[in-house]
Scaffold this motif. Structure first.
Motif, PDB file in Angstrom:
ATOM      1  N   ASP A  47      55.468  39.329  22.021  1.00  0.00           N
ATOM      2  CA  ASP A  47      54.508  40.568  22.640  1.00  0.00           C
ATOM      3  C   ASP A  47      55.084  41.760  23.227  1.00  0.00           C
ATOM      4  O   ASP A  47      54.597  42.760  22.744  1.00  0.00           O
ATOM      5  N   ASP A  48      56.207  41.915  23.417  1.00  0.00           N
ATOM      6  CA  ASP A  48      56.842  43.057  24.048  1.00  0.00           C
ATOM      7  C   ASP A  48      57.587  43.614  22.959  1.00  0.00           C
ATOM      8  O   ASP A  48      58.035  44.957  23.024  1.00  0.00           O
ATOM      9  N   GLU A  49      58.278  43.001  22.100  1.00  0.00           N
ATOM     10  CA  GLU A  49      59.312  43.714  21.160  1.00  0.00           C
ATOM     11  C   GLU A  49      58.838  43.438  19.557  1.00  0.00           C
ATOM     12  O   GLU A  49      59.179  44.407  18.733  1.00  0.00           O
ATOM     13  N   ILE A  50      58.254  42.462  19.394  1.00  0.00           N
ATOM     14  CA  ILE A  50      58.035  42.511  17.892  1.00  0.00           C
ATOM     15  C   ILE A  50      56.533  42.860  17.515  1.00  0.00           C
ATOM     16  O   ILE A  50      56.548  43.357  16.303  1.00  0.00           O
ATOM     17  N   HIS A  51      55.717  42.620  18.250  1.00  0.00           N
ATOM     18  CA  HIS A  51      54.240  42.845  17.944  1.00  0.00           C
ATOM     19  C   HIS A  51      53.983  44.444  17.893  1.00  0.00           C
ATOM     20  O   HIS A  51      54.522  45.138  18.551  1.00  0.00           O
ATOM     21  N   GLN A  52      53.475  44.694  16.872  1.00  0.00           N
ATOM     22  CA  GLN A  52      53.109  46.044  16.344  1.00  0.00           C
ATOM     23  C   GLN A  52      51.961  46.292  15.620  1.00  0.00           C
ATOM     24  O   GLN A  52      51.924  45.893  14.395  1.00  0.00           O
ATOM     25  N   GLY A  53      50.568  46.601  16.171  1.00  0.00           N
ATOM     26  CA  GLY A  53      49.526  46.697  15.242  1.00  0.00           C
ATOM     27  C   GLY A  53      49.138  47.726  14.458  1.00  0.00           C
ATOM     28  O   GLY A  53      50.358  48.660  14.701  1.00  0.00           O
ATOM     29  N   ILE A  54      48.753  47.598  13.408  1.00  0.00           N
ATOM     30  CA  ILE A  54      48.465  48.757  12.375  1.00  0.00           C
ATOM     31  C   ILE A  54      46.955  49.035  12.314  1.00  0.00           C
ATOM     32  O   ILE A  54      46.150  47.963  12.313  1.00  0.00           O
ATOM     33  N   ASP A  55      46.505  50.152  11.766  1.00  0.00           N
ATOM     34  CA  ASP A  55      45.290  50.506  11.482  1.00  0.00           C
ATOM     35  C   ASP A  55      44.349  49.718  10.477  1.00  0.00           C
ATOM     36  O   ASP A  55      43.353  49.653  10.175  1.00  0.00           O
ATOM     37  N   SER A  56      45.537  49.486   9.287  1.00  0.00           N
ATOM     38  CA  SER A  56      44.809  49.063   7.978  1.00  0.00           C
ATOM     39  C   SER A  56      44.631  47.710   7.711  1.00  0.00           C
ATOM     40  O   SER A  56      43.942  46.885   6.827  1.00  0.00           O
ATOM     41  N   ILE A  57      45.008  46.852   9.216  1.00  0.00           N
ATOM     42  CA  ILE A  57      44.502  45.413   8.933  1.00  0.00           C
ATOM     43  C   ILE A  57      43.692  45.200  10.458  1.00  0.00           C
ATOM     44  O   ILE A  57      44.179  45.512  11.540  1.00  0.00           O
ATOM     45  N   ASP A  58      42.593  44.524  10.275  1.00  0.00           N
ATOM     46  CA  ASP A  58      41.814  44.036  11.540  1.00  0.00           C
ATOM     47  C   ASP A  58      42.266  42.568  11.808  1.00  0.00           C
ATOM     48  O   ASP A  58      41.801  41.504  11.251  1.00  0.00           O
ATOM     49  N   THR A  59      43.196  42.430  12.833  1.00  0.00           N
ATOM     50  CA  THR A  59      43.378  41.110  13.069  1.00  0.00           C
ATOM     51  C   THR A  59      42.452  40.205  13.741  1.00  0.00           C
ATOM     52  O   THR A  59      42.578  38.982  13.817  1.00  0.00           O
ATOM     53  N   THR A  60      41.044  40.662  14.118  1.00  0.00           N
ATOM     54  CA  THR A  60      40.275  39.713  14.598  1.00  0.00           C
ATOM     55  C   THR A  60      39.667  38.849  13.582  1.00  0.00           C
ATOM     56  O   THR A  60      39.326  37.743  13.795  1.00  0.00           O
ATOM     57  N   VAL A  61      39.673  39.424  12.319  1.00  0.00           N
ATOM     58  CA  VAL A  61      39.075  38.523  11.231  1.00  0.00           C
ATOM     59  C   VAL A  61      40.341  37.330  10.879  1.00  0.00           C
ATOM     60  O   VAL A  61      40.009  36.180  10.730  1.00  0.00           O
ATOM     61  N   ALA A  62      41.455  37.687  11.065  1.00  0.00           N
ATOM     62  CA  ALA A  62      42.721  36.815  10.871  1.00  0.00           C
ATOM     63  C   ALA A  62      42.535  35.764  11.869  1.00  0.00           C
ATOM     64  O   ALA A  62      42.840  34.485  11.467  1.00  0.00           O
ATOM     65  N   LYS A  63      42.378  36.023  13.248  1.00  0.00           N
ATOM     66  CA  LYS A  63      42.457  35.240  14.346  1.00  0.00           C
ATOM     67  C   LYS A  63      41.128  34.248  13.911  1.00  0.00           C
ATOM     68  O   LYS A  63      41.435  33.000  14.153  1.00  0.00           O
ATOM     69  N   ASP A  64      40.022  34.572  13.464  1.00  0.00           N
ATOM     70  CA  ASP A  64      38.745  33.765  13.043  1.00  0.00           C
ATOM     71  C   ASP A  64      39.356  32.779  12.178  1.00  0.00           C
ATOM     72  O   ASP A  64      39.033  31.734  12.149  1.00  0.00           O
ATOM     73  N   LYS A  65      39.981  33.306  11.027  1.00  0.00           N
ATOM     74  CA  LYS A  65      40.309  32.442   9.960  1.00  0.00           C
ATOM     75  C   LYS A  65      41.436  31.249  10.581  1.00  0.00           C
ATOM     76  O   LYS A  65      41.384  30.256   9.972  1.00  0.00           O
ATOM     77  N   ILE A  66      42.373  31.652  11.328  1.00  0.00           N
ATOM     78  CA  ILE A  66      43.348  30.600  11.850  1.00  0.00           C
ATOM     79  C   ILE A  66      42.522  29.659  12.632  1.00  0.00           C
ATOM     80  O   ILE A  66      42.813  28.517  12.388  1.00  0.00           O
ATOM     81  N   ASN A  67      41.692  30.146  13.412  1.00  0.00           N
ATOM     82  CA  ASN A  67      40.743  28.940  14.371  1.00  0.00           C
ATOM     83  C   ASN A  67      40.051  28.202  13.461  1.00  0.00           C
ATOM     84  O   ASN A  67      39.810  26.887  13.699  1.00  0.00           O
ATOM     85  N   LYS A  68      39.655  28.665  12.181  1.00  0.00           N
ATOM     86  CA  LYS A  68      39.051  27.867  11.214  1.00  0.00           C
ATOM     87  C   LYS A  68      39.660  27.192  10.241  1.00  0.00           C
ATOM     88  O   LYS A  68      39.156  26.199   9.307  1.00  0.00           O
ATOM     89  N   GLY A  69      41.072  27.329  10.161  1.00  0.00           N
ATOM     90  CA  GLY A  69      41.899  26.769   9.253  1.00  0.00           C
ATOM     91  C   GLY A  69      41.903  27.124   7.904  1.00  0.00           C
ATOM     92  O   GLY A  69      41.799  26.466   7.098  1.00  0.00           O
TER      93      GLY A  69
END
Length: 312
Positions: A47-69
Motif C-alpha cells: 500500500d505504501d510503496e508498490i500501489h500506484q493508481g492510474i486513470d485508465s483503469i477503474d479498479t472498482t470494477v476489478a474488485k467486484d470481479k474478484i469478489n464474484k470470482g
C-alpha cells in the motif's frame, strides 16, 4: 506405594502437563506473531510503496470481479528504466486469469508490433507507448489494439528481475536452445539445453538474449514467459513464506501496480488454483520495413483470435 508418594507423582504429572501446555501456547503465539508480522509488512509494502493508481483503469470494477470470482486481465510491463530515462516496455504480456477452468493464459505482444499509440496520435512500435505516456498510455494502447478491458497492470523494472529470482530461491526452466552468453549480464555462462536452474543473474541473461536465437525477439519472449511462469510457481509455494522479507524488499523498489493489498490478498485466496494450468502464446505477424523502421504487422484475423482467447 504410599498415598503421599502417589499424590506427589500425580502432582508432578500435572505440573509437566502445565509446562507442556505453556510451551505449546508460547509457540502458538510466536507463530501467530510471525504470521501477523509477515501480513503487516506485506500490507505496508504494497500500500505504501508498490500501489500506484492510474486513470485508465477503474479498479472498482476489478474488485467486484474478484469478489464474484470472474476472469481478470492483467497487463505485465517489463520495463528498462534507468536514471533520467523513462524507459520502454521491452516485455509486454497479458495475463488472463480464468477461475472457471482454473487456468492462466500468458500472451506476449512483441515489442515491434505496429499499433496506434492512444493519446499520442501516432502509429508506431507498441513498446513506445510506455516511453511516451507511462502505464496509462500503455494500458489504453493495448486495450484498443486488442479490443479488450484490462483490470490491472503490473510494471516490473527488468533490473529488479535478478533480485526477485534470487529472493524466491532461483527458478527452474526447460531450455530449448544451448548457447554461451556473450552479453553484459552473465557473460561466459553456458546455458545448456534441457532443464536448468537459474539464479537471478543467470535468469536476467536468459531473458535478455536475442542475437544468438534463430527466432530473435520471438525466442526471447518465449524465455520471458518461461521465467514469469517459474516465478509465479516459486512465489506461490509454501517454502516462499520464509523468504517473504527478501521478496518484499525487491518488490518495494522494482514493482508498481494499481492493485492494493486487499486486491492481492483476495486474488491469492480466490484464484490460487489457476496457476496449476498455465498456457502461453505469442501474437504472430509479418515483419515489414516502413520508413526504414522494422515492424511486426499483425493481421485483423490474428488480433481477433487473441481477443477471443482473452475474453473466452
Amino acid at each position: 506405594m504410599s498415598k503421599s508418594r502417589l499424590t506427589n507423582k500425580k502432582t508432578k504429572k500435572r505440573k509437566g502437563l502445565r509446562i507442556a501446555l505453556i510451551i505449546f501456547i508460547l509457540l502458538l503465539l510466536g507463530i501467530v506473531a510471525f504470521l501477523f508480522s509477515i501480513w503487516w509488512n506485506a500490507k505496508q509494502t504494497v500500500d505504501d510503496e508498490i500501489h500506484q493508481g492510474i486513470d485508465s483503469i477503474d479498479t472498482t470494477v476489478a474488485k467486484d470481479k474478484i469478489n464474484k470470482g470472474e476472469s481478470l486481465n492483467v497487463l505485465l510491463l517489463g520495463v528498462d528504466e534507468r536514471k533520467n530515462d523513462s524507459g520502454r516496455s521491452d516485455a509486454l504480456m497479458i495475463l488472463s486469469i480464468h477461475p472457471d477452468d482454473d487456468s492462466i493464459q500468458i500472451i506476449s505482444i512483441p515489442r515491434d508490433t505496429r499499433a496506434e499509440i492512444v493519446g499520442n496520435g501516432t502509429t508506431e512500435k507498441i513498446n513506445h507507448a510506455y516511453a511516451k505516456g507511462g502505464a496509462n498510455m500503455a494500458v489504453d494502447t493495448v486495450e484498443k489494439f486488442l479490443n479488450i478491458e484490462l483490470d490491472y497492470y503490473v510494471k516490473v523494472n527488468m533490473e529488479g528481475l535478478e533480485g526477485l529470482v534470487d529472493a524466491v530461491g532461483g527458478v527452474t526452466v526447460q531450455n530449448e536452445l544451448a548457447w554461451v552468453d556473450s552479453g553484459y549480464y552473465k557473460k561466459g555462462y553456458a546455458y545448456k539445453e534441457g532443464e536448468i536452474h537459474l539464479d537471478g543473474a543467470q535468469a536476467l541473461g536468459y531473458v535478455r538474449m536475442r542475437k544468438q536465437d534463430p527466432e530473435g525477439d520471438f525466442g526471447r519472449t518465449k524465455r520471458q514467459r518461461k521465467v514469469i511462469e517459474a516465478i509465479i510457481n516459486e512465489g506461490a509455494s509454501f517454502g516462499s513464506v520464509t523468504k517473504i522479507s527478501d521478496i518484499l524488499d525487491v518488490l518495494g523498489t522494482n514493482v508498481e501496480t494499481n492493485m492494493d493489498f486487499t486486491d492481492m490478498q483476495n486474488l491469492f485466496l480466490n484464484y490460487r488454483n489457476t496457476r496449476k494450468n498455465i498456457n502461453t502464446y505469442m501474437l504472430e505477424g509479418q515483419a515489414q520495413i516502413i520508413d526504414r523502421v522494422n515492424y511486426l504487422i499483425v493481421s485483423e484475423e490474428e488480433i481477433n483470435k487473441v481477443h477471443d482467447m482473452i475474453t473466452k
